[in-house]
Scaffold this motif. Structure first.
Motif, PDB file in Angstrom:
ATOM      1  N   PHE A 120      23.608  56.269 -32.182  1.00 58.78           N
ATOM      2  CA  PHE A 120      22.804  55.178 -32.612  1.00 58.78           C
ATOM      3  C   PHE A 120      23.455  54.013 -31.610  1.00 58.78           C
ATOM      4  N   LEU A 121      24.621  53.978 -31.436  1.00 56.49           N
ATOM      5  CA  LEU A 121      25.060  52.797 -30.404  1.00 56.49           C
ATOM      6  C   LEU A 121      24.656  52.917 -29.040  1.00 56.49           C
ATOM      7  N   ILE A 122      24.709  54.199 -28.673  1.00 53.80           N
ATOM      8  CA  ILE A 122      24.212  54.596 -27.189  1.00 53.80           C
ATOM      9  C   ILE A 122      22.893  54.057 -27.095  1.00 53.80           C
ATOM     10  N   TRP A 156      24.394  47.625 -17.732  1.00 56.17           N
ATOM     11  CA  TRP A 156      25.926  47.095 -17.530  1.00 56.17           C
ATOM     12  C   TRP A 156      26.295  45.626 -18.098  1.00 56.17           C
ATOM     13  N   ARG A 157      25.696  44.924 -17.403  1.00 59.29           N
ATOM     14  CA  ARG A 157      26.224  43.504 -17.646  1.00 59.29           C
ATOM     15  C   ARG A 157      25.582  42.964 -18.979  1.00 59.29           C
ATOM     16  N   GLY A 158      24.331  43.167 -19.024  1.00 63.38           N
ATOM     17  CA  GLY A 158      23.478  42.742 -20.317  1.00 63.38           C
ATOM     18  C   GLY A 158      23.597  43.422 -21.500  1.00 63.38           C
ATOM     19  N   ALA A 159      23.963  44.561 -21.464  1.00 59.54           N
ATOM     20  CA  ALA A 159      24.218  45.356 -22.728  1.00 59.54           C
ATOM     21  C   ALA A 159      25.721  45.925 -23.075  1.00 59.54           C
ATOM     22  N   VAL A 160      26.271  46.570 -22.003  1.00 59.40           N
ATOM     23  CA  VAL A 160      27.833  47.171 -22.104  1.00 59.40           C
ATOM     24  C   VAL A 160      28.630  45.882 -22.192  1.00 59.40           C
ATOM     25  N   LEU A 161      28.959  44.879 -21.184  1.00 58.68           N
ATOM     26  CA  LEU A 161      29.646  43.771 -21.254  1.00 58.68           C
ATOM     27  C   LEU A 161      29.473  43.004 -22.222  1.00 58.68           C
ATOM     28  N   ARG A 162      28.342  42.660 -22.937  1.00 56.26           N
ATOM     29  CA  ARG A 162      28.239  41.746 -24.096  1.00 56.26           C
ATOM     30  C   ARG A 162      28.771  42.297 -25.156  1.00 56.26           C
ATOM     31  N   TYR A 163      28.460  43.847 -25.396  1.00 58.45           N
ATOM     32  CA  TYR A 163      29.055  44.561 -26.728  1.00 58.45           C
ATOM     33  C   TYR A 163      30.465  44.483 -26.570  1.00 58.45           C
ATOM     34  N   GLY A 168      35.388  43.146 -29.093  1.00 55.94           N
ATOM     35  CA  GLY A 168      36.830  42.773 -28.590  1.00 55.94           C
ATOM     36  C   GLY A 168      37.192  41.509 -29.579  1.00 55.94           C
ATOM     37  N   SER A 169      36.226  40.812 -30.036  1.00 58.05           N
ATOM     38  CA  SER A 169      36.724  39.637 -30.615  1.00 58.05           C
ATOM     39  C   SER A 169      37.156  40.238 -32.243  1.00 58.05           C
ATOM     40  N   PHE A 170      36.859  41.600 -32.386  1.00 58.45           N
ATOM     41  CA  PHE A 170      37.477  41.920 -33.854  1.00 58.45           C
ATOM     42  C   PHE A 170      38.866  42.405 -33.833  1.00 58.45           C
ATOM     43  N   LEU A 171      39.390  42.265 -32.573  1.00 59.68           N
ATOM     44  CA  LEU A 171      40.955  42.547 -32.464  1.00 59.68           C
ATOM     45  C   LEU A 171      41.840  41.406 -32.973  1.00 59.68           C
ATOM     46  N   LEU A 172      41.200  40.342 -33.008  1.00 58.37           N
ATOM     47  CA  LEU A 172      41.817  39.267 -33.938  1.00 58.37           C
ATOM     48  C   LEU A 172      41.125  39.061 -35.364  1.00 58.37           C
ATOM     49  N   ASP A 198      27.066  35.822 -24.774  1.00 63.48           N
ATOM     50  CA  ASP A 198      25.663  35.862 -23.948  1.00 63.48           C
ATOM     51  C   ASP A 198      26.023  35.369 -22.653  1.00 63.48           C
ATOM     52  N   LEU A 199      26.953  33.977 -22.487  1.00 61.72           N
ATOM     53  CA  LEU A 199      27.636  33.640 -21.266  1.00 61.72           C
ATOM     54  C   LEU A 199      27.980  34.583 -20.500  1.00 61.72           C
ATOM     55  N   ALA A 200      28.786  35.480 -20.983  1.00 62.58           N
ATOM     56  CA  ALA A 200      29.251  36.549 -19.985  1.00 62.58           C
ATOM     57  C   ALA A 200      28.559  37.545 -19.582  1.00 62.58           C
TER      58      ALA A 200
END
Length: 454
Positions: A120-122, A156-163, A168-172, A198-200
């Motif tokens: 599902f995630l892929i 890569w940038r629009g999907a992988v980097l965004r997710y 990564g925010s859930f690490l905190l 979205d900015l990244a």
């Protein structure tokens, strides 16, 4: 032949026979809607009809996807997780694990949950990168585009980097998702609701329920051409044939109408810059007066006389033949105005194409297309279209006396009638009346209707 020429260079090739073939290779692409610093302009996207997706629907789309992941994780949560908690409480976890009779079932449940979640995630990542859509965004009418090109965001940038930034925010715990997901969109300098992910990833979420769908290729192509033509019309300074060439009378150009074939204009004389009219020269002297008669004092300049209505023509008056020269009017007499065209004269109907070519609609009408065949007495009129948006037999413009009708002939890319800034799609086979000044869109081509009499 050697290596290919770099972009923007002319690559000559000499095949057998001595003829030189010149190939111009230009791979540079101009991205529309960028400012002088290469940043995306929000006003350009708004002029195309793209609207930002509301934050509430974006959050609801994310919630839908999280619920789907939880459903896929149910075998793991309901079977494997309680068994793992029970094993941690046992004094000898290895012996307790070997003693369980449902060990194979637990392994199968864990494998199925992980496999379904990974698939599902892929799938989400691929759809987001290629089509700018995920399951939640498809259900709630949201699409993701690259903020600069307004096209697909990229894998890569629009999907992988965004997710990666998002997860990564859930690490905190608690504070990370609160800051990255909920608060960061409030600090968007462009006020588009773009958060840190979205900015990244240089992505932007648009609303296709209220605005334009950026993945509708035909609509986006028409919107870009419309905006480009409007900008060209605003920036170009076209000369007017109605502007007099006098040096002592400065004129101000007033655009009256604009079309793809040019600009119709009028002139307005700046009264402040026009010099005051000089007195009329004295009339030629007549026969010499007698010596005893004193010379009369010069008469003052008379005040302007309001125009006098022309006398009614007598029944016996014979009209002048057309084109006959008129004698010059004597001073102080009323000169009749030029004759106006007869209102009952047959109308001349012309279609002015976006290339500036004019097509006269005579007889029963014309049939427009790339290679139309004569049908119902209509005159076949081929229209050159390199983009192949015009069908072979696309549009019929029928004339019924002084009335004009347009009919789509089942074209692939459709037709529309634009009147007063509003566009109406034409149903194939339906005859819609057309007025003077309307614009007909067929495929990516346009034609302006002009009706004149006389």
């Amino acid at each position: 032949m050697g290596d290919a020429a770099p972009p923007g260079r002319v690559d000559p090739q000499r095949p057998r026979g001595g003829t030189v073939i010149w190939e111009i290779q230009d791979e540079t692409r101009k991205v529309e809607g960028l400012d002088e610093h290469g940043r995306a302009r929000p006003d350009y996207a708004a002029s195309l009809g793209l609207l930002p997706a509301p934050f509430g629907r974006r959050a609801a789309a994310t919630l839908v996807e999280v619920l789907v992941v939880l459903v896929l994780q149910l075998p793991l949560l309901l079977a494997v997780l309680p068994a793992a908690i029970e094993l941690t409480r046992a004094s000898d976890p290895q012996a307790a694990l070997a003693a369980r009779g449902d060990l194979v079932l637990l392994i199968v449940c864990a494998a199925v949950s992980y496999a379904l979640t990974a698939a599902f995630l892929i799938t989400q990542l691929v759809l987001h990168g290629r089509r700018g859509v995920t399951l939640g965004k498809a259900l709630l009418g949201i699409r993701s585009v690259n903020v600069r090109t307004l096209e697909r965001p990229g894998f890569w940038r629009g999907a992988v980097l965004r997710y990666l930034v998002l997860w990564g925010s859930f690490l905190l715990p608690l504070l990370g998702p609160l800051l990255v997901v909920l608060l960061s969109p409030l600090f968007d300098p462009e006020r588009r609701g773009r958060g840190w992910p979205d900015l990244a990833a240089a992505t932007w979420f648009v609303d296709i329920r209220r605005g334009l769908n950026p993945y509708d290729a035909k609509r986006m192509r028409i919107a870009r051409k419309t905006v480009a033509s409007d900008l060209a019309d605003e920036r170009s300074e076209l000369p007017s044939l109605a502007t007099p060439a006098g040096e002592r009378r400065p004129e101000v150009y007033i655009p009256v109408a604009r079309s793809s074939g040019g600009v119709l204009g009028a002139t307005r004389v700046d009264s402040a810059a026009v010099p005051a009219p000089t007195a009329a020269p004295a009339p030629a002297a007549g026969p010499p007066a007698p010596a005893s008669t004193p010379a009369p004092a010069p008469a003052p300049t008379p005040a302007p006389i309001p125009p006098v209505a022309p006398p009614a023509a007598s029944p016996a008056a014979v009209p002048e033949p057309a084109g006959a020269p008129r004698p010059p009017a004597s001073p102080g007499t009323w000169a009749p105005p030029a004759l106006l065209p007869d209102a009952a004269a047959p109308a001349t109907i012309t279609l002015v194409l976006d290339t500036g070519d004019a097509v006269e609609v005579a007889g029963a009408g014309v049939l427009l297309g790339r290679a139309p065949a004569a049908d119902d007495g209509l005159v076949p009129t081929p229209v050159l279209d390199r983009t192949m948006s015009v069908s072979k037999t696309h549009l019929a413009v029928r004339r019924d006396g002084e009335a004009l009708f347009v009919e789509d002939r089942g074209s692939t890319n459709g037709s529309a009638l634009v009147r007063g800034g509003a566009e109406r799609e034409l149903t194939p086979g339906e005859r819609v009346p057309v007025h003077d000044g309307d614009t007909i869109r067929f495929g990516d081509r346009f034609a302006e209707v002009r009706i004149a009499r006389g």
